[in-house]
Design an enzyme around this catalytic site. Structure first.
Site, PDB file in Angstrom:
ATOM      1  N   SER A 122      45.668  40.184  41.587  1.00 57.58           N
ATOM      2  CA  SER A 122      46.292  41.190  42.431  1.00 57.58           C
ATOM      3  C   SER A 122      47.798  41.247  42.159  1.00 57.58           C
ATOM      4  O   SER A 122      48.207  41.495  41.027  1.00 57.58           O
ATOM      5  CB  SER A 122      45.963  40.875  43.896  1.00 57.58           C
ATOM      6  OG  SER A 122      46.126  41.989  44.716  1.00 57.58           O
ATOM      7  N   ASP A 128      37.235  48.170  42.907  1.00 58.27           N
ATOM      8  CA  ASP A 128      38.315  47.443  43.573  1.00 58.27           C
ATOM      9  C   ASP A 128      39.043  48.346  44.566  1.00 58.27           C
ATOM     10  O   ASP A 128      39.538  49.404  44.198  1.00 58.27           O
ATOM     11  CB  ASP A 128      39.305  46.912  42.529  1.00 58.27           C
ATOM     12  CG  ASP A 128      40.217  45.835  43.074  1.00 58.27           C
ATOM     13  OD1 ASP A 128      40.810  46.050  44.154  1.00 58.27           O
ATOM     14  OD2 ASP A 128      40.338  44.779  42.435  1.00 58.27           O
ATOM     15  N   HIS A 133      37.575  43.132  45.587  1.00 56.42           N
ATOM     16  CA  HIS A 133      38.910  42.950  45.021  1.00 56.42           C
ATOM     17  C   HIS A 133      38.889  41.780  44.049  1.00 56.42           C
ATOM     18  O   HIS A 133      38.816  40.625  44.441  1.00 56.42           O
ATOM     19  CB  HIS A 133      39.895  42.687  46.161  1.00 56.42           C
ATOM     20  CG  HIS A 133      41.328  42.671  45.747  1.00 56.42           C
ATOM     21  ND1 HIS A 133      41.846  43.502  44.771  1.00 56.42           N
ATOM     22  CD2 HIS A 133      42.384  41.935  46.193  1.00 56.42           C
ATOM     23  CE1 HIS A 133      43.133  43.273  44.634  1.00 56.42           C
ATOM     24  NE2 HIS A 133      43.491  42.324  45.474  1.00 56.42           N
TER      25      HIS A 133
END
Length: 519
Positions: A239, A457, A487
């Site tokens: 991320s 995602d 995610h």
């Protein structure tokens, strides 16, 4: 106020259900060495390029004092903690220093098999690597055999000069502020709350507030690499950790070893672009969730919009006596979209809200907001804000945001209004200026970097992976696609993804750019 941003897959999953990730199932053999045109073996021990030159020997030659980790949630005996000294201001390398909290577990396979250190950043920005790393150990068993697992709390985070901008009481009081203002009074309250938060951060952080940028942290990483004794940087970033990895590669291309960037932040997007990307990503995830329950996405979304409007007018009662506001309800909807395993809990929470009980959605919102049962809030969202507001130069005004709202609402009837207002509210009247519109990640001459994108995602939409690969440069960014949900991809149940990533990290096998894992 909470920004639905660049959160870590591991932490979000842990907030939902224990063990929802399957862990790494790859055997390290991959699909054959040299399968792509960029195939090569990023050196596990290439000589340092000396790009930390200019720092005093007191920093570059410091010896880390590894000892037992302290605290009520200290991990098992295999983990050790230490403090790394870094410059507060890299423009003044001989000046004041701050301490960064590190955690490490040495490789289990013995010195003969050891490649080096593998650094992890789990996202945020603002997530604690020291807290998260031990719980992630089981997911990276094959990697632990040949790598020392290392993570840290970046500057301004948790044990590394972590910033707390508000008291628990003030945070709870701010939950009543409407993050999607409907009239002039609510708009005034919204921006006053944002400005007050910034003032609290400035008071708490002092001069640190100007030195918590992603660039600062990337420089910390290279000093960390040198002190740990690694010739090149081996890294797994999730991320926001992908943005950090890209910035590191740009600053130190010759020090790039084996870098994996999973759940990729689009480096070409500015503040508004990121918000639009996430609005699209969360709506896609919500559509997929609604389809899984047999609902038409358009009709199901409208049903949720109607529910949120009713909650806006009349917040729902909950079991602990607090009221579920519209903003808390939306936060509660967001969290289970990070992982497919959270969808059943979302179903139950929405049903409860439809029946007049906000307890389920409030519990989910509390999980996202890092609030425990005693009413204590963690500092993750505080750190997230001080880092991202120092990074992000773009500051849309309230007037500019209002003009953007129709576009956001067109992207998502559920999330658009919130994400649109957030572009102006998040860094409103911030005490320090932002540094760039978007991060520079070009890394000519770097070894191949593996970029992992997940088509489902919600927080870092799939398109960002290709853009990151392109921005890194030809022959550097190598894209791997997983047709999945949630995610992040690595450790999320795909044997194809896990084995490809493990082969790259363990053997240096670079897959063909554009490889697709269907399951």
């Amino acid at each position: 106020m909470t920004r639905f941003a660049r959160w870590t897959a591991a932490a979000a999953a842990a907030l939902l259900v224990a063990g929802c990730g399957s862990g790494s199932s790859g055997d390290g053999k991959g699909e054959g060495k040299g399968e792509g045109k960029n195939s090569g073996r990023p050196s596990a021990a290439a000589p340092s390029s000396g790009t930390t030159s200019g720092l005093p020997a007191s920093l570059t030659s410091q010896k880390l004092d590894w000892g037992h980790c302290k605290g009520s949630s200290a991990p098992g005996s295999g983990w050790r903690c230490a403090t790394l000294k870094v410059p507060l201001d890299y423009a003044k390398p001989d000046g004041e220093t701050i301490g960064l909290a590190l955690i490490r577990s040495k490789s289990t396979g013995g010195q003969s098999k050891r490649i080096g250190s593998l650094l992890f950043n789990f996202g945020g920005p603002g997530g604690s690597g020291v807290d998260t790393m031990p719980s992630y150990e089981s997911a990276v068993g094959p990697l632990h055999e040949r790598y020392d697992l290392v993570s840290w709390d970046p500057r301004g985070v948790a044990a590394s000069e972590g910033v707390r901008c508000r008291s628990d009481k003030a945070i709870q009081a701010a939950e009543s502020v409407d993050a999607t203002p409907d009239d002039a009074a609510e708009e005034t309250a919204y921006f006053k709350d944002a400005a007050d938060f910034g003032k609290g951060c400035a008071k708490a952080a002092g001069k640190l507030l100007s030195h918590v940028s992603t660039t600062d942290t990337a420089r910390d990483m290279d000093l960390m690499r040198q002190v740990l004794g690694d010739g090149t940087m081996h890294y797994l970033g999730f991320s926001y950790g992908t943005e950090l990895g890209g910035v590191y590669a740009h600053l130190f291309p010759k020090n790039v070893g084996r870098l994996v960037l999973d759940a990729v932040v689009d480096p070409s997007a500015d503040t508004v672009g990121h918000a639009k990307n996430q609005t699209l990503g969360f709506q896609r995830a919500l559509d997929d969730y609604l389809k899984s329950t047999g609902q038409d996405p358009k009709q199901g979304s409208q049903k949720i919009v109607d529910l949120l409007n009713r909650i806006d007018a009349n917040p729902l009662p909950t079991a602990d006596g607090r009221k579920l506001t519209q903003t808390l309800a939306l936060t509660g909807i967001v969290l289970p979209l990070y992982s497919k395993e959270g969808w059943p809990r979302l179903t139950n929470a929405l049903k409860g809200a439809e029946d007049g009980d906000g307890s389920g959605l409030l519990a989910l919102a509390d999980g996202y907001n890092d609030r425990d049962s005693s009413g204590h809030y963690g500092t993750t969202t505080h750190s997230q804000r001080v880092i991202s507001c120092l990074d992000d130069k773009q500051r849309p005004t309230p007037a500019e945001t209002k003009k953007l709202l129709p576009e956001f609402e067109k992207i998502s009837p559920v999330f658009g209004d919130f994400m649109g207002w957030d572009t102006a509210g998040w860094c409103h009247d911030w005490p320090v200026a932002g540094q760039y519109d978007n991060p520079e990640v070009s890394a000519p001459g770097a070894a191949p970097i593996l970029i992992v994108g997940n088509t489902g995602d919600p927080a870092t939409p799939y398109e960002g992976a290709r853009r990151m690969a392109d921005e890194l440069g030809k022959g550097v960014g190598v894209e791997l696609t997983w047709k999945g949900e949630g995610h992040g991809a690595y450790g999320s149940g795909s044997e194809c993804v896990d084995s490809t990533v493990n082969s790259y990290l363990l053997d240096g096998t670079v897959p063909k750019d554009g490889k697709v894992c269907a399951s």
